[in-house]
Design a protein around this motif. Sequence first.
Motif, PDB file in Angstrom:
ATOM      1  N   LYS A  11      49.532  44.499  42.415  1.00  0.00           N
ATOM      2  CA  LYS A  11      49.332  43.124  41.967  1.00  0.00           C
ATOM      3  C   LYS A  11      48.563  43.143  40.655  1.00  0.00           C
ATOM      4  CE  LYS A  11      50.685  41.401  46.000  1.00  0.00           C
ATOM      5  NZ  LYS A  11      52.053  41.048  46.159  1.00  0.00           N
ATOM      6  N   LEU A  12      48.718  42.088  39.909  1.00  0.00           N
ATOM      7  CA  LEU A  12      48.067  41.985  38.624  1.00  0.00           C
ATOM      8  C   LEU A  12      47.433  40.601  38.524  1.00  0.00           C
ATOM      9  CD1 LEU A  12      47.800  43.455  35.835  1.00  0.00           C
ATOM     10  CD2 LEU A  12      49.838  42.229  35.155  1.00  0.00           C
ATOM     11  N   SER A  13      46.130  40.556  38.375  1.00  0.00           N
ATOM     12  CA  SER A  13      45.456  39.271  38.201  1.00  0.00           C
ATOM     13  C   SER A  13      45.635  38.834  36.747  1.00  0.00           C
ATOM     14  CB  SER A  13      43.969  39.386  38.531  1.00  0.00           C
ATOM     15  OG  SER A  13      43.309  40.142  37.535  1.00  0.00           O
ATOM     16  N   PHE A  14      45.403  37.556  36.502  1.00  0.00           N
ATOM     17  CA  PHE A  14      45.484  37.095  35.117  1.00  0.00           C
ATOM     18  C   PHE A  14      44.432  37.794  34.262  1.00  0.00           C
ATOM     19  CE2 PHE A  14      44.073  34.407  31.614  1.00  0.00           C
ATOM     20  CZ  PHE A  14      45.225  34.477  30.846  1.00  0.00           C
ATOM     21  N   GLU A  15      43.272  38.060  34.828  1.00  0.00           N
ATOM     22  CA  GLU A  15      42.218  38.733  34.071  1.00  0.00           C
ATOM     23  C   GLU A  15      42.680  40.120  33.609  1.00  0.00           C
ATOM     24  OE1 GLU A  15      41.674  37.083  37.016  1.00  0.00           O
ATOM     25  OE2 GLU A  15      40.714  35.368  36.058  1.00  0.00           O
TER      26      GLU A  15
END
Length: 92
Positions: A11-15
Amino acid sequence: LFLHCLSDDGKLSFEEFNAYFADGILTTEELQELFYSIDGRQNNNLDTDKLSDYFSEHLGEYLNVLSALESLNIAILKAMDKTKEVRYPHTE
């Protein structure tokens, strides 16, 4: 390519996305719009597979360039490993 630098949860957070892609060309708001347009769920948790698919579809001619760079990177790493083995042979 670049996803190896990120957390390994798939997963990739916006941060994380913003930290990686912020280059002064797109504003934070534009990056956020891109981030959410790729996933659509707007839950601040983009699947890296979706990101990879998005870039694969939009890379055009750059796909060949990036593939060549990846091959070059692998060749360089192999050469560095071989040099290290010759210079510092294993002693057992």
